[in-house]
Design a protein around this motif. Structure first.
Motif, PDB file in Angstrom:
ATOM      1  N   SER B 153       6.320 110.739  84.346  1.00 21.59           N
ATOM      2  CA  SER B 153       5.876 111.980  83.709  1.00 21.59           C
ATOM      3  C   SER B 153       6.615 112.277  82.414  1.00 21.59           C
ATOM      4  O   SER B 153       6.009 112.665  81.423  1.00 21.59           O
ATOM      5  CB  SER B 153       6.055 113.158  84.659  1.00 21.59           C
ATOM      6  N   ASP B 215       0.374 108.978  85.076  1.00 22.49           N
ATOM      7  CA  ASP B 215       1.296 109.996  85.556  1.00 22.49           C
ATOM      8  C   ASP B 215       0.669 110.857  86.646  1.00 22.49           C
ATOM      9  O   ASP B 215       1.238 111.048  87.723  1.00 22.49           O
ATOM     10  CB  ASP B 215       1.704 110.822  84.338  1.00 22.49           C
ATOM     11  N   THR B 632       0.538 117.207  81.557  1.00 20.19           N
ATOM     12  CA  THR B 632       1.767 116.473  81.816  1.00 20.19           C
ATOM     13  C   THR B 632       2.949 117.425  81.874  1.00 20.19           C
ATOM     14  O   THR B 632       3.838 117.282  82.710  1.00 20.19           O
ATOM     15  CB  THR B 632       1.968 115.437  80.707  1.00 20.19           C
TER      16      THR B 632
END
Lengths: 656, 656
Positions: B153, B215, B632
């Motif tokens: 991430s 991610d 994100t």
């Protein structure tokens, strides 16, 4: 009692302003046109409202009993009256301010403009508190005040959002055709939309804002009374009334000290009034707390709210002021074109949300730790207690703006225009502060309303229902609730665009078809533009308000009381965020443009200026239409939820 | 096993694309410049990242033990590798697509562009699942996967946001000076920013988006595994892995069926691939559920997530497609100027948030009622299972865009440009769908992460902590958490403006100082622009990421575990809202502009077009910088919270 005093003081100031000379015939003519346009808008609006309110009153009577129906109607009347009076005085004060500027300069003109605003401020708080007191004395039950409060709120939503659509329709259309296409100055009498534009200042900014704070005021006092009713301590129910009364005294004191001497800055005088009001309120309520034996923590919670309000107001001031970094940087960004100007202003608008969120978060948390949910209610009361002075400063804005318009249209000369300009500029700053303050107050009020919703549910069901975020119904409610202010903003902005389109066509048509208009030898048809603005505004708005109320009821009756709590919270979250963002970004673009106009970065007419004008136009419906309507929207749905809670608990598809 | 298969399939397609001819020397030269620019960006970025990752790894090892530190580094390597491979293939596929278009037309060019994208898609999901499987096999503990996930991430945030700043810096600067000031066409080789612009497409859209879904993918699988670990039923922990593996098979099947015949629409071919993947996934997992004896409700929850993802993607498609009402109305609004164009697009962007909110709300609620929080986790897994095909379609976009750029710069003639244009246009639509899908997936993942945060807290404290909205700490947390995506968006957009300003100065300088540039006789200094974009992007980003992580820890350690839950929720609320708004409004303005460019409303060069270009420029950082970074961001802070939960519970100032 203080409410009656406030109304008397208001009437006294009204006669003071009314007694001033309205100037030359030409000025009277222009002012007459504005007045007529404003009245015609209100007449049409009240007509629509009459139908809407009647329908609502019948529905409420059928479902919730005649007591709620009656108090609902009473609330709409109070709120409507406050708006009407405020606008009447505004259209009187504007021309008198312009005339006084011609004769006595700033020292002569400023008091008229400000006292005109003060009439509005004092009448609003006076009427609000008087109304609440009457209902409470008759019924002894704070929950009947809910009926009045919701009456005030629905009316406010019409005034605020309808006026907002109206004012920006006219403003955008007048600017786009006048300034951009034809290169004639702002407020030029040849522009057919110019009267509608000035009318818009009155109906949107003046009547609308007054009604807005009226609504938050009533809602906050009511929420605190309901929360106070939950306690064993008898005085808790009356503290909100007592403190609000003292707030009115403080406002009268604050209004009284506002004056300018030679060479004084009107902006500073206005701020002084606000500070004096705050200090007076703090001192008076402290004294009352000691005298009447209230818990000191209640006072502290109240002050926490007041402080949070001031912080949020000052934040708005910083982010929108013409001589601060955000506005200057946004203006500088206009050098690389409109897109970067818009992106920069939007970004600063986003940033400005942070301190406001922090203010609300910390203010409400402190109030809660001091005195539970009742503390949060009192914090909202504290924030709104100084509403009298705040509204005075707010209503002063459009009066100054109109005075400037009249001075330009009537050709009163550079010097007079300069003075009215000074008055107008000070008004822009106070408007920014007021807006931040109003949004903050509404945010805190909404939290108090959420708590009072929980309290109402507790009284009915006998158990405290938790609104746990990990409950899927609550979370679903939050997501759906978030959508309401989002869609409302979108639809209302689209409404402005659509309506502005119609008016732009009309202005172009007039310039094309009326011979001699451009040369100034014939007069344009002002009434046609006023008409388009009025009807369009209400046509866009009515379905939207019905949709909002229906969605709230559908969510409640289908997914139940927990989802509805999530829904209210979601509406608070996105509503508060968008309201602050739109108010501040809009103010910022406006002042960035003014910064360029005041001679920097190429000044008027440069490419930078053109780019800044585009930013300003984007900001117009942000700051004057969508942004300020969101508070009221959230208040309306919170109250609808509380009002229908008993029915929802009984009939919802998904039960407790 | 399917992950290895996926990687093999990816490598096979890589060699297929690589084996194609790269065209003329001029084309190779241009492609070489883009490749060089992309590599130079990644080199600089990985340098910054090396320092950042080392510091984080040391900190994590000290506070949380070497296992977390090691898996963290492992996660960053996997994610970095996925991005690197994706970009390498993209810069190879673009020139080969252009060359194939010259020789074989659409039928020759399309497979290269799409298979180039497919390499990225298959490598990403393959690496992700392989990484998770390795760690899980070694440690047997889903929580160590958290270390890998957070590594992925943080790296993604850099790739996505850094690449986003890079690409829009170049795009805005190139457009503003090139198209607006000098009236030279897009992608004109005389423009010094043109290489940086093309590089930007690769680093922002291609590498960034791949990393983004990598991610979310890892985070969703991990969250579902943690939530599954809470149950007595042993297979729950492994279902996410099994289903993801089947998702990869489905993606390989979906990728395989995508092809265009003569006269086929590439957009339809791409959509077919997505539908086939979905159906294959549904069938395979249903079979697995029956064979392995899983609870049917788990399968239903998974499908609920998949359906929600498709709904959100289709919403984005509707609101951004060039031939749908929102884009056309926005284009029409441009006739009355840039301001109305912007307001209209913004409004439709706001409206588009509603179906997305509804999709998430209903999808997660259904999943919850089927199988509790684990159901929500599996819904996220279901949504992301088809990521392979989604990423393939997404990475296809910038390849087509670049191919078009190369065709124009190398002067391959109208016919070839037309074909690449067709490929590019299909890419724009898939990009919109992918973005909606990615945001939806991240939203659901964030909810799953919130649940897994609660689960981690439950495991440590032995009690389920409720996150009641009426708890003042939770509410305060929500307000502060909301501010994080808001501020992040603002700062990143300001970063783009600032950086674009620098580049605009550089472009102007080159046109001013390099003789013969305008005439096309000398070459501009491309590298200077690439340099400005690279350094500026990372300079703006680093402090922002550090600020975000620190704020999360401060909120946790000062106000405790409940406030942190509110904080995470608040970040989800505003983050999801802004992400959808920005992605859709941006796409809408872009296509409104393209609508005008395709000859309507006056076509290229008209005032309407100029207004639409301004809207498009405003939308650029919305849709390509701020919007897609927010997913994100929310994932990062959710995971930081989970990771530090044990320490926060022990050391927070305000305890349980």
């Amino acid at each position: 009692m203080s409410s009656v005093l406030s109304i008397i003081a208001g009437l006294f100031l009204f006669s003071y302003v009314n007694g001033k000379d309205a100037g030359t015939d030409r000025m009277k003519e222009i002012a007459g046109a504005i007045q007529e346009g404003s009245r015609s808008f209100l007449k049409t609006e009240y007509l629509y409202l009459g139908v809407f309110v009647s329908a609502m009153a019948v529905a409420l009577t059928v479902f919730l009993g005649p007591k709620i129906g009656a108090t609902y109607v009473f609330g709409t009347i109070c709120s409507g009256l406050a708006g009407l009076i405020g606008m009447e005085i505004a259209v009187k004060a504007n021309v008198r301010t312009a005339n006084a500027a011609k004769r006595g300069g700033l020292i002569g003109a400023f008091p008229i403009a400000f006292r005109g605003g003060a009439v509005m401020g004092l009448m609003v708080v006076g009427l609000a508190l008087l109304g609440i007191s009457i209902i409470y004395w008759i019924t002894g039950d704070p929950e009947t005040v809910l009926g009045m409060s919701i009456g005030a709120s629905t009316l406010t939503l019409f005034m605020k959002a309808g006026g907002g659509i109206y004012t920006k329709t006219a403003d955008i259309a007048a600017d786009l055709v006048g300034k951009v296409e034809l290169s004639i100055p702002e407020d030029d009498p040849r522009n057919p939309a110019v009267i509608a534009d000035n009318v818009g200042d009155n109906v949107g900014d003046c009547a609308g804002s007054g009604a807005d704070l009226f609504d938050s005021y009533v809602a906050a006092v009511m929420a605190a009374m309901i929360l106070g009713g939950a306690s064993q301590i008898a005085y808790q129910k009356t503290v909100p009334l007592v403190f609000s009364g003292l707030g009115i005294f403080s406002s009268i004191i604050g209004v009284a000290v506002v004056r300018v001497g030679k060479g004084d800055d009107p902006g500073k005088a206005l701020n002084l009034g606000t500070y004096v009001t705050c200090i007076a309120f703090g001192a008076l309520t402290l004294a009352a707390t000691n005298l009447l034996g209230y818990d000191m923590k209640i006072w502290l919670a109240t002050v926490a709210g007041l402080v949070a309000g001031i912080v949020i107001g000052m934040t708005s001031d910083y982010f929108t002021s013409i001589n601060r970094s955000p506005a200057i940087k946004t203006a500088e960004a206009a050098r690389t074109g409109a897109a970067i100007n818009i992106l920069t202003g939007f970004s600063y608008g986003l940033i400005s949300v942070f301190p406001a969120l922090l203010g609300i978060a910390i203010g409400s948390a402190v109030a809660f730790f001091l005195y539970g949910v009742y503390g949060v209610g009192m914090a909202a009361v504290g924030m709104l207690a100084i509403a009298g002075t705040i509204i005075a400063g707010d209503a002063y804005g459009p009066i100054g703006d109109n005075a400037k318009g009249i001075a330009e249209m009537a050709g009163l000369g550079e010097e007079v225009i300069d003075i009215t300009d000074q008055i107008d500029a000070a008004g822009n700053t106070t408007k920014a502060i007021t807006k931040g303050f109003a949004i903050g107050a509404a945010g805190l009020t909404a939290l108090a309303l959420l708590a009072s919703y929980q309290e109402i549910v507790r009284v009915i069901t006998g158990q405290t229902i938790s609104f746990d975020l990990m409950n899927p119904l609550v979370m679903m409610g939050v997501f759906i609730g978030m959508a309401i202010p989002i869609i409302f903003s979108a639809m209302i902005i689209l409404g402005v665009s659509k309506n502005a389109d119609r008016m732009i066509e009309e202005i172009r048509r007039q310039f094309r078809e009326i011979p001699g208009l451009m040369e100034g030898t014939t007069k344009p048809n002002y009434a046609a533009c006023v008409n388009i603005a009025t009807r369009g505004a209400l046509r866009e708005l009515l379905p939207l308000i019905v949709f909002t109320i229906c969605t709230t009821l559908v969510v409640g009756f289908v997914t139940g009381i927990r989802a509805l709590a999530g829904y209210l919270s979601g509406a608070i979250f996105s509503g508060f965020f968008l309201a602050i963002l739109m108010a501040n970004a809009g103010g910022l673009w406006d002042n960035a443009k003014k910064y360029v106009e005041s001679g920097f970065l190429g000044g008027k007419g440069s490419d930078t200026h053109k780019a800044a004008v585009i930013g300003d136009t984007v900001g117009d419906p942000f700051k004057d239409t969508a942004g300020p309507s969101l508070n009221t929207l959230v208040t309306v749905i919170s109250q609808i939820a509380s009002l229908f809670a008993p029915l929802i608990i009984t009939y919802a598809l998904i039960g407790l």
